[in-house]
Design a protein around this motif. Structure first.
Motif, PDB file in Angstrom:
ATOM      1  N   ASP A   1       0.910  -1.125  -0.084  1.00 18.33           N
ATOM      2  CA  ASP A   1       0.060   0.055   0.087  1.00 18.33           C
ATOM      3  C   ASP A   1       0.890   1.209   0.028  1.00 18.33           C
ATOM      4  O   ASP A   1       0.568   2.109  -0.633  1.00 18.33           O
ATOM      5  N   ARG A   2       1.881   1.310   0.918  1.00 18.62           N
ATOM      6  CA  ARG A   2       2.845   2.365   0.676  1.00 18.62           C
ATOM      7  C   ARG A   2       3.557   2.480  -0.639  1.00 18.62           C
ATOM      8  O   ARG A   2       3.724   3.621  -0.959  1.00 18.62           O
ATOM      9  N   LEU A   3       3.887   1.258  -1.100  1.00 15.91           N
ATOM     10  CA  LEU A   3       4.668   1.572  -2.298  1.00 15.91           C
ATOM     11  C   LEU A   3       3.709   1.930  -3.553  1.00 15.91           C
ATOM     12  O   LEU A   3       4.052   2.622  -4.500  1.00 15.91           O
ATOM     13  N   THR A   4       2.354   1.629  -3.464  1.00 15.47           N
ATOM     14  CA  THR A   4       1.315   2.014  -4.226  1.00 15.47           C
ATOM     15  C   THR A   4       1.233   3.469  -4.154  1.00 15.47           C
ATOM     16  O   THR A   4       1.038   4.151  -5.269  1.00 15.47           O
ATOM     17  N   GLY A   5       1.028   3.945  -2.931  1.00 18.41           N
ATOM     18  CA  GLY A   5       1.029   5.423  -2.542  1.00 18.41           C
ATOM     19  C   GLY A   5       2.063   6.103  -3.367  1.00 18.41           C
ATOM     20  O   GLY A   5       1.999   7.279  -3.830  1.00 18.41           O
ATOM     21  N   GLU A   6       3.495   5.672  -3.290  1.00 19.35           N
ATOM     22  CA  GLU A   6       4.465   6.487  -3.842  1.00 19.35           C
ATOM     23  C   GLU A   6       4.432   6.583  -5.474  1.00 19.35           C
ATOM     24  O   GLU A   6       4.598   7.471  -5.986  1.00 19.35           O
ATOM     25  N   ILE A   7       4.134   5.399  -6.011  1.00 14.79           N
ATOM     26  CA  ILE A   7       4.171   5.142  -7.396  1.00 14.79           C
ATOM     27  C   ILE A   7       2.673   6.263  -7.975  1.00 14.79           C
ATOM     28  O   ILE A   7       3.086   7.043  -8.962  1.00 14.79           O
ATOM     29  N   ARG A   8       1.469   6.311  -7.244  1.00 13.80           N
ATOM     30  CA  ARG A   8       0.446   7.233  -7.560  1.00 13.80           C
ATOM     31  C   ARG A   8       1.157   8.758  -7.247  1.00 13.80           C
ATOM     32  O   ARG A   8       0.617   9.459  -8.136  1.00 13.80           O
ATOM     33  N   THR A   9       1.834   8.844  -6.393  1.00 16.32           N
ATOM     34  CA  THR A   9       2.205  10.291  -6.295  1.00 16.32           C
ATOM     35  C   THR A   9       3.455  10.920  -7.306  1.00 16.32           C
ATOM     36  O   THR A   9       3.288  11.764  -7.811  1.00 16.32           O
ATOM     37  N   HIS A  10       4.290   9.902  -7.700  1.00 16.13           N
ATOM     38  CA  HIS A  10       5.053   9.974  -8.915  1.00 16.13           C
ATOM     39  C   HIS A  10       4.347  10.198 -10.196  1.00 16.13           C
ATOM     40  O   HIS A  10       4.946  10.675 -11.081  1.00 16.13           O
ATOM     41  N   LEU A  11       3.322   9.312 -10.237  1.00 13.81           N
ATOM     42  CA  LEU A  11       2.650   9.236 -11.588  1.00 13.81           C
ATOM     43  C   LEU A  11       1.946  10.500 -11.709  1.00 13.81           C
ATOM     44  O   LEU A  11       2.101  11.079 -13.153  1.00 13.81           O
ATOM     45  N   ALA A  12       1.472  11.271 -10.627  1.00 10.28           N
ATOM     46  CA  ALA A  12       0.914  12.657 -10.728  1.00 10.28           C
ATOM     47  C   ALA A  12       1.933  13.745 -11.505  1.00 10.28           C
ATOM     48  O   ALA A  12       1.446  14.693 -12.215  1.00 10.28           O
ATOM     49  N   ALA A  13       3.300  13.452 -11.476  1.00 10.05           N
ATOM     50  CA  ALA A  13       4.380  14.244 -11.939  1.00 10.05           C
ATOM     51  C   ALA A  13       4.565  13.900 -13.319  1.00 10.05           C
ATOM     52  O   ALA A  13       5.369  14.504 -14.089  1.00 10.05           O
ATOM     53  N   GLY A  14       4.090  12.488 -13.880  1.00  7.57           N
ATOM     54  CA  GLY A  14       4.340  12.186 -15.126  1.00  7.57           C
ATOM     55  C   GLY A  14       5.339  11.087 -15.384  1.00  7.57           C
ATOM     56  O   GLY A  14       5.194  10.605 -16.577  1.00  7.57           O
TER      57      GLY A  14
ATOM     58  N   SER B   1      -6.703  12.928 -24.260  1.00  5.78           N
ATOM     59  CA  SER B   1      -5.081  13.301 -24.584  1.00  5.78           C
ATOM     60  C   SER B   1      -4.346  13.900 -23.300  1.00  5.78           C
ATOM     61  O   SER B   1      -3.521  13.590 -23.132  1.00  5.78           O
ATOM     62  N   GLU B   2      -5.218  14.608 -22.389  1.00  5.41           N
ATOM     63  CA  GLU B   2      -4.746  15.187 -21.214  1.00  5.41           C
ATOM     64  C   GLU B   2      -4.441  14.074 -20.298  1.00  5.41           C
ATOM     65  O   GLU B   2      -3.607  13.900 -19.546  1.00  5.41           O
ATOM     66  N   ILE B   3      -5.479  13.103 -20.213  1.00  3.87           N
ATOM     67  CA  ILE B   3      -5.290  11.927 -19.530  1.00  3.87           C
ATOM     68  C   ILE B   3      -4.036  11.179 -19.827  1.00  3.87           C
ATOM     69  O   ILE B   3      -3.481  10.678 -19.141  1.00  3.87           O
ATOM     70  N   ALA B   4      -4.037  11.037 -21.110  1.00  4.60           N
ATOM     71  CA  ALA B   4      -2.621  10.317 -21.529  1.00  4.60           C
ATOM     72  C   ALA B   4      -1.374  10.850 -20.934  1.00  4.60           C
ATOM     73  O   ALA B   4      -0.399  10.024 -20.453  1.00  4.60           O
ATOM     74  N   LEU B   5      -1.174  12.165 -20.980  1.00  4.33           N
ATOM     75  CA  LEU B   5      -0.137  12.964 -20.372  1.00  4.33           C
ATOM     76  C   LEU B   5      -0.024  12.735 -18.974  1.00  4.33           C
ATOM     77  O   LEU B   5       1.076  12.345 -18.289  1.00  4.33           O
ATOM     78  N   LEU B   6      -1.170  12.820 -18.235  1.00 10.24           N
ATOM     79  CA  LEU B   6      -1.225  12.702 -16.912  1.00 10.24           C
ATOM     80  C   LEU B   6      -0.625  11.354 -16.311  1.00 10.24           C
ATOM     81  O   LEU B   6      -0.061  11.186 -15.321  1.00 10.24           O
ATOM     82  N   LEU B   7      -0.911  10.335 -17.202  1.00 11.85           N
ATOM     83  CA  LEU B   7      -0.258   9.040 -16.825  1.00 11.85           C
ATOM     84  C   LEU B   7       0.934   8.608 -17.399  1.00 11.85           C
ATOM     85  O   LEU B   7       1.464   7.396 -17.364  1.00 11.85           O
ATOM     86  N   GLY B   8       1.434   9.476 -17.833  1.00 15.06           N
ATOM     87  CA  GLY B   8       3.085   9.489 -18.422  1.00 15.06           C
ATOM     88  C   GLY B   8       3.337   8.590 -19.806  1.00 15.06           C
ATOM     89  O   GLY B   8       4.266   8.428 -19.896  1.00 15.06           O
ATOM     90  N   TYR B   9       2.100   8.940 -20.775  1.00 14.73           N
ATOM     91  CA  TYR B   9       2.488   8.451 -21.873  1.00 14.73           C
ATOM     92  C   TYR B   9       2.680   9.715 -22.862  1.00 14.73           C
ATOM     93  O   TYR B   9       1.856  10.757 -22.753  1.00 14.73           O
ATOM     94  N   SER B  10       3.617   9.485 -23.625  1.00 15.14           N
ATOM     95  CA  SER B  10       4.097  10.593 -24.495  1.00 15.14           C
ATOM     96  C   SER B  10       2.751  10.903 -25.830  1.00 15.14           C
ATOM     97  O   SER B  10       2.869  11.742 -26.351  1.00 15.14           O
ATOM     98  N   GLU B  11       2.292   9.709 -26.101  1.00 23.70           N
ATOM     99  CA  GLU B  11       1.273   9.942 -27.280  1.00 23.70           C
ATOM    100  C   GLU B  11      -0.027   9.258 -26.817  1.00 23.70           C
ATOM    101  O   GLU B  11      -0.124   8.338 -26.035  1.00 23.70           O
ATOM    102  N   ILE B  12      -1.126   9.674 -27.390  1.00 24.77           N
ATOM    103  CA  ILE B  12      -2.427   9.488 -26.973  1.00 24.77           C
ATOM    104  C   ILE B  12      -2.648   7.990 -27.462  1.00 24.77           C
ATOM    105  O   ILE B  12      -3.483   7.100 -26.797  1.00 24.77           O
TER     106      ILE B  12
END
Length: 349
Positions: free
Chosen positions: A247-260, A313-324
């Motif tokens: 759960d803590r690992l998942t939390g950190e992944i979720r946090t970093h995912l927000a940064a792209g 297209s914005e969701i793709a970027l938020l999840l770290g994908y460079s292309e939709i």
């Protein structure tokens, strides 16, 4: 006044799920009612017993607390429900942690105490006060990876923090910037109106950014003896949690995912582990790192697609994908349908 990095260092000691003291929901029933909602229906969907909110020092499940405000926003049709709830939430309404800040000798000490003691008021949470590029940052994040939908909580908490500063410096005070980890909502102009500051969405954490030139201002209700008593009381009544490693690992992944992006070395550093130690722990618990990152992306994609105003297209970027197209392929692999088809089904179109 120079303020060093200040971070909670409390050890988790009991429980297996994150909790928050019920004072954090002070006035929530009346606020929901005033916005045209039915508190009983909202609480039932969120899995919260309204009787739990009656005693300020009683713990309530943090996931249920966050769900209460997400559901209130949905049922009332007020997309910025948490924003406005937080704006009217004065420091004393927070109970022990609020009174600790109010009894502090100066505004700077109040901010330090807020950052330091907040994880006792709300477990599964990281708060920090630190200096960067000559400005102070008061940062707040939920680190419990099981809590996916937490936008309303982030916005109400930033409002609560701002009101501490306004209690000391006046209602016209505003931060230099406000950062929020979620995507921009339907009416982001309301946020700038509420905070009187530039708002930056999709950041790696929630934080207030402000100057340090007024931190030596005395708090109006400073009381050293009361402060000592309140600290001891909060420490005694707090029910901090020992989050499971996953759960803590998942939390950190979720946090970093927000940064792209999610990088293994960054996750290891966030968990205060070496990369080799993290690898061994993953092997011991039979957790595939790449698979877990994909799982978090999938959960977050569902949450974003349920919000009509966020473009695919914005969701793709938020999840770290460079292309939709890459996001669309991944989503179809997860769900068997395209993101647009999923959104239409989720929204009943």
């Amino acid at each position: 006044m120079d303020v060093p990095v200040q971070q909670s260092a409390f050890q988790d000691r009991a429980g297996d799920h994150s909790v928050v003291l019920a004072a954090a929901a002070h006035g929530a029933v009346d606020f929901i009612t005033a916005r045209g909602g039915d508190p009983e229906r909202v609480a039932a969907v969120a899995g919260v017993d309204l009787r739990q909110l009656e005693i300020p020092t009683d713990p309530i499940d943090l996931r249920g607390y966050c769900g209460l405000f997400e559901e209130a926003a949905r049922q009332t049709g007020e997309d910025n429900f948490g924003l406005w709830y937080g704006q009217q939430f004065e420091p004393h309404m927070l109970g022990l942690i609020g009174f600790i800040a109010l009894a502090s000798p100066t505004l700077g000490e109040a901010a330090k105490n807020l950052a330091h003691y907040f994880p006792l008021h709300q477990s599964g949470t990281r708060t920090r006060l630190f200096t960067r590029d000559g400005l102070l940052h008061l940062e707040y994040q939920i680190v419990d990876g099981r809590i996916v939908n937490r936008r309303q909580d982030a916005e109400l908490t930033m409002g609560m923090f701002v009101n501490l500063f306004r209690h000391c410096l006046g209602r016209t005070w505003s931060p230099e910037e406000v950062h929020l980890e979620h995507a921009a909502p339907q009416a982001p102009e309301e946020h700038e109106h509420a905070f009187h500051a530039p708002i930056f969405f999709g950041r790696g954490s929630n934080r207030l950014v402000f100057r340090n030139d007024q931190l030596d201002r005395p708090m109006p209700g400073a009381d050293p003896q009361l402060l000592s008593l309140l600290r001891a009381t909060l420490t005694r009544v707090a029910q901090t949690t020992q989050l499971a490693f996953k759960d803590r690992l998942t939390g950190e992944i979720r946090t970093h995912l927000a940064a792209g992006e999610v990088k293994f070395p960054d996750i290891a550093a966030a968990l205060r582990m070496s990369q080799s130690a993290l690898l061994r722990r993953l092997e011991d618990e039979n957790i595939g790192f790449a698979k877990l990152v994909e799982q978090v992306r999938r959960e977050q994609a569902r949450a974003y697609l349920a919000q009509r105003h966020i473009a695919v297209s914005e969701i793709a970027l938020l999840l770290g994908y460079s292309e939709i197209s890459a996001f669309s392929r991944a989503f179809k692999r997860w769900e068997g349908i395209s993101p647009n088809h999923y959104r239409a089904m989720a929204l009943g179109d």
